[in-house]
Design an enzyme around this catalytic site. Structure first.
Site, short mmCIF file in Angstrom:
data_model
loop_
_atom_site.label_atom_id
_atom_site.label_comp_id
_atom_site.label_asym_id
_atom_site.label_seq_id
_atom_site.Cartn_x
_atom_site.Cartn_y
_atom_site.Cartn_z
N TRP A 154 0.80 -1.22 0.00
CA TRP A 154 0.00 0.00 0.00
C TRP A 154 0.84 1.27 0.00
O TRP A 154 0.27 2.36 -0.05
CB TRP A 154 -0.90 0.00 1.25
CG TRP A 154 -0.18 -0.54 2.45
CD1 TRP A 154 -0.24 -1.82 2.94
CD2 TRP A 154 0.78 0.14 3.26
NE1 TRP A 154 0.62 -1.97 4.00
CE2 TRP A 154 1.26 -0.78 4.23
CE3 TRP A 154 1.29 1.44 3.28
CZ2 TRP A 154 2.22 -0.45 5.19
CZ3 TRP A 154 2.25 1.77 4.23
CH2 TRP A 154 2.69 0.83 5.16
N LYS A 178 -2.44 -8.81 -7.18
CA LYS A 178 -3.19 -8.50 -5.96
C LYS A 178 -2.58 -7.26 -5.32
O LYS A 178 -1.54 -7.33 -4.68
CB LYS A 178 -3.14 -9.65 -4.94
CG LYS A 178 -4.09 -9.39 -3.77
CD LYS A 178 -3.80 -10.21 -2.53
CE LYS A 178 -2.76 -9.64 -1.64
NZ LYS A 178 -3.06 -8.30 -1.06
N GLY A 231 7.03 -6.41 -0.21
CA GLY A 231 6.42 -6.39 1.12
C GLY A 231 7.46 -6.62 2.19
O GLY A 231 8.66 -6.40 1.97
N GLU A 253 11.03 -8.13 -3.38
CA GLU A 253 11.58 -6.81 -3.04
C GLU A 253 11.06 -6.54 -1.64
O GLU A 253 9.89 -6.22 -1.45
CB GLU A 253 11.10 -5.79 -4.08
CG GLU A 253 11.94 -4.53 -4.10
CD GLU A 253 11.42 -3.54 -3.10
OE1 GLU A 253 11.94 -3.55 -1.95
OE2 GLU A 253 10.52 -2.77 -3.43
N CYS A 291 10.52 1.57 1.40
CA CYS A 291 11.43 0.48 1.77
C CYS A 291 12.90 0.93 1.77
O CYS A 291 13.71 0.35 2.49
CB CYS A 291 11.23 -0.71 0.85
SG CYS A 291 11.31 -0.26 -0.88
N1 LIG Z 1 8.98 -3.36 1.05
C1 LIG Z 1 7.92 -2.56 1.11
O1 LIG Z 1 7.75 -1.69 0.27
C2 LIG Z 1 6.90 -2.78 2.18
C3 LIG Z 1 7.23 -3.34 3.38
N2 LIG Z 1 6.29 -3.48 4.35
C4 LIG Z 1 6.75 -4.02 5.64
O2 LIG Z 1 5.69 -4.74 6.23
C5 LIG Z 1 5.54 -4.35 7.57
C6 LIG Z 1 4.15 -4.53 8.01
O3 LIG Z 1 3.23 -3.90 7.14
P1 LIG Z 1 1.68 -4.04 7.42
O4 LIG Z 1 0.88 -3.55 6.27
O5 LIG Z 1 1.37 -3.45 8.74
O6 LIG Z 1 1.54 -5.55 7.59
P2 LIG Z 1 1.30 -6.79 6.68
O7 LIG Z 1 2.49 -7.64 6.79
O8 LIG Z 1 0.00 -7.31 7.13
O9 LIG Z 1 1.08 -6.32 5.15
C7 LIG Z 1 2.11 -5.90 4.29
C8 LIG Z 1 1.67 -6.16 2.87
O10 LIG Z 1 1.80 -7.55 2.60
C9 LIG Z 1 0.54 -8.11 2.19
N3 LIG Z 1 0.45 -9.44 2.78
C10 LIG Z 1 0.42 -9.76 4.09
N4 LIG Z 1 0.37 -11.10 4.25
C11 LIG Z 1 0.34 -11.63 2.99
C12 LIG Z 1 0.27 -12.96 2.47
N5 LIG Z 1 0.25 -14.05 3.27
N6 LIG Z 1 0.25 -13.12 1.13
C13 LIG Z 1 0.29 -12.05 0.30
N7 LIG Z 1 0.36 -10.79 0.74
C14 LIG Z 1 0.39 -10.57 2.06
C15 LIG Z 1 -0.53 -7.17 2.68
O11 LIG Z 1 -1.67 -7.23 1.83
C16 LIG Z 1 0.20 -5.83 2.60
O12 LIG Z 1 0.10 -5.29 1.31
C17 LIG Z 1 6.01 -2.91 7.58
O13 LIG Z 1 6.44 -2.55 8.85
C18 LIG Z 1 7.14 -2.96 6.61
O14 LIG Z 1 8.30 -3.38 7.29
C19 LIG Z 1 4.99 -3.12 4.17
C20 LIG Z 1 4.59 -2.58 2.99
C21 LIG Z 1 5.52 -2.33 1.92
O1 LIG Z 2 9.02 1.17 -1.22
C1 LIG Z 2 9.75 1.15 -2.16
C2 LIG Z 2 9.96 2.31 -3.06
C3 LIG Z 2 8.99 2.66 -3.96
C4 LIG Z 2 9.18 3.76 -4.79
C5 LIG Z 2 10.35 4.46 -4.73
S1 LIG Z 2 10.57 5.82 -5.78
O2 LIG Z 2 9.38 6.61 -5.77
O3 LIG Z 2 10.84 5.28 -7.09
O4 LIG Z 2 11.72 6.58 -5.28
C6 LIG Z 2 11.33 4.11 -3.84
C7 LIG Z 2 11.13 3.01 -3.01
#
Ligand SMILES: NC(=O)C1=CN([C@@H]2O[C@H](COP(=O)(O)OP(=O)(O)OC[C@H]3O[C@@H](n4cnc5c(N)ncnc54)[C@H](O)[C@@H]3O)[C@@H](O)[C@H]2O)C=CC1
Ligand SMILES: O=Cc1ccc(S(=O)(=O)O)cc1
Length: 486
Positions: A154, A178, A231, A253, A291
Site C-alpha cells: 500500500w 493482488k 512487502g 523486493e 522500503c
Molecule cells: N517493502 C515494502 O515496500 C513494504 C514493506 N512493508 C513491511 O511490512 C511491515 C508490516 O506492514 P503491514 O501492512 O502493517 O503488515 P502486513 O504484513 O499485514 O502487510 C504488508 C503487505 O503484505 C501483504 N500481505 C500480508 N500477508 C500476505 C500474504 N500471506 N500473502 C500475500 N500478501 C500478504 C498485505 O496485503 C500488505 O500489502 C512494515 O512494517 C514494513 O516493514 C509493508 C509494505 C511495503
Molecule cells: O518502497 C519502495 C519504493 C517505492 C518507490 C520508490 S521511488 O518513488 O521510485 O523513489 C522508492 C522506493
C-alpha cells in the site's frame, strides 16, 4: 479535477466485478479515518477463474511480437500521464500521501512502463558455434516465464504494480495482480490504462481478498509460473517458501533499514545545510513508509549534538495534514496498524534509554497521523535499531572512526538502500564498495530511477525491478540446438 473516490472493482477473466464471493471490506481515507468505498473480495471461485484466465491470456500474449507489446505498453504509459491528476487524487484519498508526491508517483510509473516497453525489443539471444560437425545451430534465447502472480503493498499503490506489470507484460507474461486491500482503487485505474491501451483482456487479472488465502491459492495453481512480491521480509519468506515448494520462479523486493553515513567533511556550513535538507526531506517522504527510506544516521561523535538538534528542529517544523491540502508536507500513515506499530517502536526505544528529540506520539487530530520523530543514541538492542520502523522515525548515532560506521551500517540482515555523504572522492569510492546494500547513494537519496535496477541483498530481497535487469526476471533461458537431419 475530481476529488471524489472511485469505488474499486476486481477485474477477473475479462470482466469488472463490483461484487465477489469473498464478501467486501471498507476502504478508508487515512487523513480522516472515515470509510470512502467498499472493496469486493475474491473467494476461491474468482481466484480459480483468474488463474485460468491468466493461462489463456498468456497463450495469446506470448505470441504478440515484442514491437507490438511495446506499442501497447507505450500507449498505456501515455494514458497514465493523461490521467495523472485523477489517479493521483484517488491515490492520495486511499493512501494519504501529499498530492504532489502522488502525482510524481504516477508520472514516474509511466516512465517505468516506458522503459520496460523499450526493453521488450532488446531481449536479445545469441548463437553459439557448434563444437562438432553435423550441428547446424545453437540458439540461446529468452522466453516469457508464464503467468505471474504479483503481490504489491500500500505504500506506492501505482509505482510498485507498474514495476511488476511493466516488466512482466514487456516480457510476454500474463499477470494476476493482488494490490493491497488498503489501496486498491489507484491500482484499478492503472489496470484500466493497460486495457484502454489495447492489452488483450485476459492478459491481466486484478483481485483482492484475504492476502494469505489469495497468495497460497494462486501459488499452488499449476497455471502460475512465477511469484513476484513487494512487502515485508516475513511475507517475502512465506511466499518464497511456497513458491520454492513448487519450484516456481520468485522475485522478492522486501524490507530495508537504510543507514546514512555522514562524513566529517560534510558536517559544517553549506555542506551541513545540504545534508540536513536532503535527509529530512528523504526521511519524511511518504511519512517514512518507503522500503529504501533513510533510518539510521551515523555522524561523527563531535557533531552529534549539532546534527541531531538541527535534524529534530527541521522535523518538528514539517506541516502535517491531508494530502489534498497544498500546504501539507507529511500526510497520515496509511492505516491504523502503522500507528500502533510506531508506538511500540517509541516505547521500546525510550524504555531502552534512547534519547527522544522530537515527536514520539500520534498527532492530536483525526486520522492516522504520527509526529515526525527523532531519536539519538538508541542502543543496538532496541527494536528501532533492528527492525524496519516503516514510518516517520529517524535515529541518529555517533561514530568514532569511519570503519566503525561502516561496520554498524552493515550489522543488520537488511541490505536494500544505503547512503553516505562526503566531499572526498576517495572516501566516496571506499564507502560505495564497503557498504553492503543493493543500492548505495552517495551525496543523494535518488537511488530509485526507471533506468536503474532496484533490489536488495541479504534478506532484503531476491532479484531486481526496473532497469535493464527488471525484464529478465520474467524470462527463462531456452536453448534450441538443431542438427542435420541425416
Ligand atoms: N517493502 C515494502 O515496500 C513494504 C514493506 N512493508 C513491511 O511490512 C511491515 C508490516 O506492514 P503491514 O501492512 O502493517 O503488515 P502486513 O504484513 O499485514 O502487510 C504488508 C503487505 O503484505 C501483504 N500481505 C500480508 N500477508 C500476505 C500474504 N500471506 N500473502 C500475500 N500478501 C500478504 C498485505 O496485503 C500488505 O500489502 C512494515 O512494517 C514494513 O516493514 C509493508 C509494505 C511495503
Ligand atoms: O518502497 C519502495 C519504493 C517505492 C518507490 C520508490 S521511488 O518513488 O521510485 O523513489 C522508492 C522506493
Amino acid at each position: 479535477m475530481t476529488t471524489t473516490f472511485v469505488n474499486p472493482a476486481l477485474y477477473v477473466a475479462g470482466q469488472w466485478l463490483e461484487k465477489a464471493s469473498g464478501g467486501a471490506r471498507p476502504v478508508f481515507n487515512p487523513a480522516t479515518a472515515t470509510e470512502i468505498g467498499q472493496l469486493p473480495l475474491a473467494g476461491p471461485a474468482e481466484l480459480a477463474a483468474a488463474a485460468e484466465s491468466a493461462q489463456h491470456g498468456f497463450e495469446q500474449w506470448r505470441r504478440v511480437r515484442p514491437h507490438d507489446r511495446y506499442v501497447i505498453l507505450r500507449r498505456a504509459a501515455e494514458l497514465l500521464r493523461q490521467r495523472a491528476d485523477e489517479i493521483a487524487t484517488v491515490l492520495t484519498l486511499e493512501q494519504g500521501k501529499p498530492l504532489a508526491e502522488a502525482k510524481r508517483e504516477v508520472v514516474l510509473s509511466a516512465d517505468i512502463i516506458d522503459f520496460q516497453a523499450e526493453e521488450a525489443k532488446r531481449l536479445y539471444g545469441r548463437t553459439v558455434a557448434p563444437r562438432v560437425d553435423g550441428i547446424l545451430s545453437h540458439t540461446v534465447s529468452r522466453v516469457p516465464v508464464g503467468p505471474v502472480a504479483a503481490f504489491t503493498p500500500w505504500n506506492f499503490p501505482v509505482n510498485l504494480p507498474s514495476r511488476k506489470l511493466g516488466s512482466a507484460l514487456a516480457a510476454g507474461c500474463s499477470v494476476v495482480i493482488k494490490p493491497a486491500e488498503e489501496t486498491p482503487a489507484s491500482c484499478m485505474l492503472l489496470v484500466r490504462c493497460f486495457l484502454d491501451a489495447g492489452l488483450p483482456a485476459e492478459v491481466i487479472n486484478m483481485l483482492c481478498g484475504d492476502p494469505a488465502l489469495v497468495s497460497s491459492f494462486l501459488i499452488e495453481r499449476p497455471e502460475i509460473a512465477k511469484v513476484s512480491v513487494t512487502g515485508s521480509v516475513a511475507v517475502g519468506k512465506l511466499l518464497g517458501e511456497q513458491a520454492a515448494r513448487h519450484v516456481k520462479r520468485f522475485t522478492g523486493e522486501l524490507g530495508g533499514h537504510a543507514p546514512v553515513i555522514v562524513c566529517e567533511d560534510m558536517c559544517e556550513g553549506a555542506a551541513l545545510d545540504f545534508v540536513l535538507k536532503q535527509s529530512v526531506t528523504a526521511k519524511y517522504r511518504n511519512a517514512g513508509q518507503v522500503c529504501a527510506s533513510p533510518i539510521r544516521f551515523y555522524v561523527p561523535r563531535a557533531q552529534l549534538a549539532t546534527f541531531s538538534e538541527r535534524f529534530a528542529a527541521a522535523a518538528q517544523k514539517l506541516q502535517l495534514g491531508s494530502g489534498l491540502d497544498a500546504a501539507t508536507q507529511m500526510g497520515p500513515l496509511a492505516h491504523a496498524r502503522r500507528i500502533e506499530d510506531m508506538e511500540r517502536f517509541v516505547d521500546d526505544a525510550v524504555g531502552q534509554g534512547a534519547r527522544l528529540l522530537a515527536g514520539g506520539h500520534r498527532a492530536d487530530r483525526p486520522g492516522w497521523f504520527f509526529e515526525p520523530t527523532v531519536f539519538a543514541e538508541a542502543p543496538p538492542t532496541s527494536r528501532l535499531m533492528q527492525q524496519e520502523p516503516f514510518g516517520p522515525i529517524a535515529v541518529i548515532q555517533p561514530f568514532d572512526e569511519l570503519d566503525d560506521a561502516i561496520s554498524q551500517a552493515n550489522a543488520l540482515p537488511y541490505a536494500l538502500g544505503a547512503y553516505a555523504f562526503t566531499s572526498d572522492l576517495h572516501t566516496a569510492h571506499r564507502l560505495g564498495e564497503s557498504i553492503e546494500a543493493g543500492m548505495v547513494g552517495i551525496n543523494h537519496f535518488g537511488v530509485s530511477q526507471p533506468e536503474l535496477p532496484f533490489g536488495g541483498h541479504k534478506e532484503s530481497g531476491i532479484g531486481q525491478e526496473q532497469g535493464a535487469e527488471g525484464i529478465t526476471h520474467y524470462t527463462e533461458v531456452k536453448t534450441i540446438t538443431v542438427g542435420q537431419p541425416f
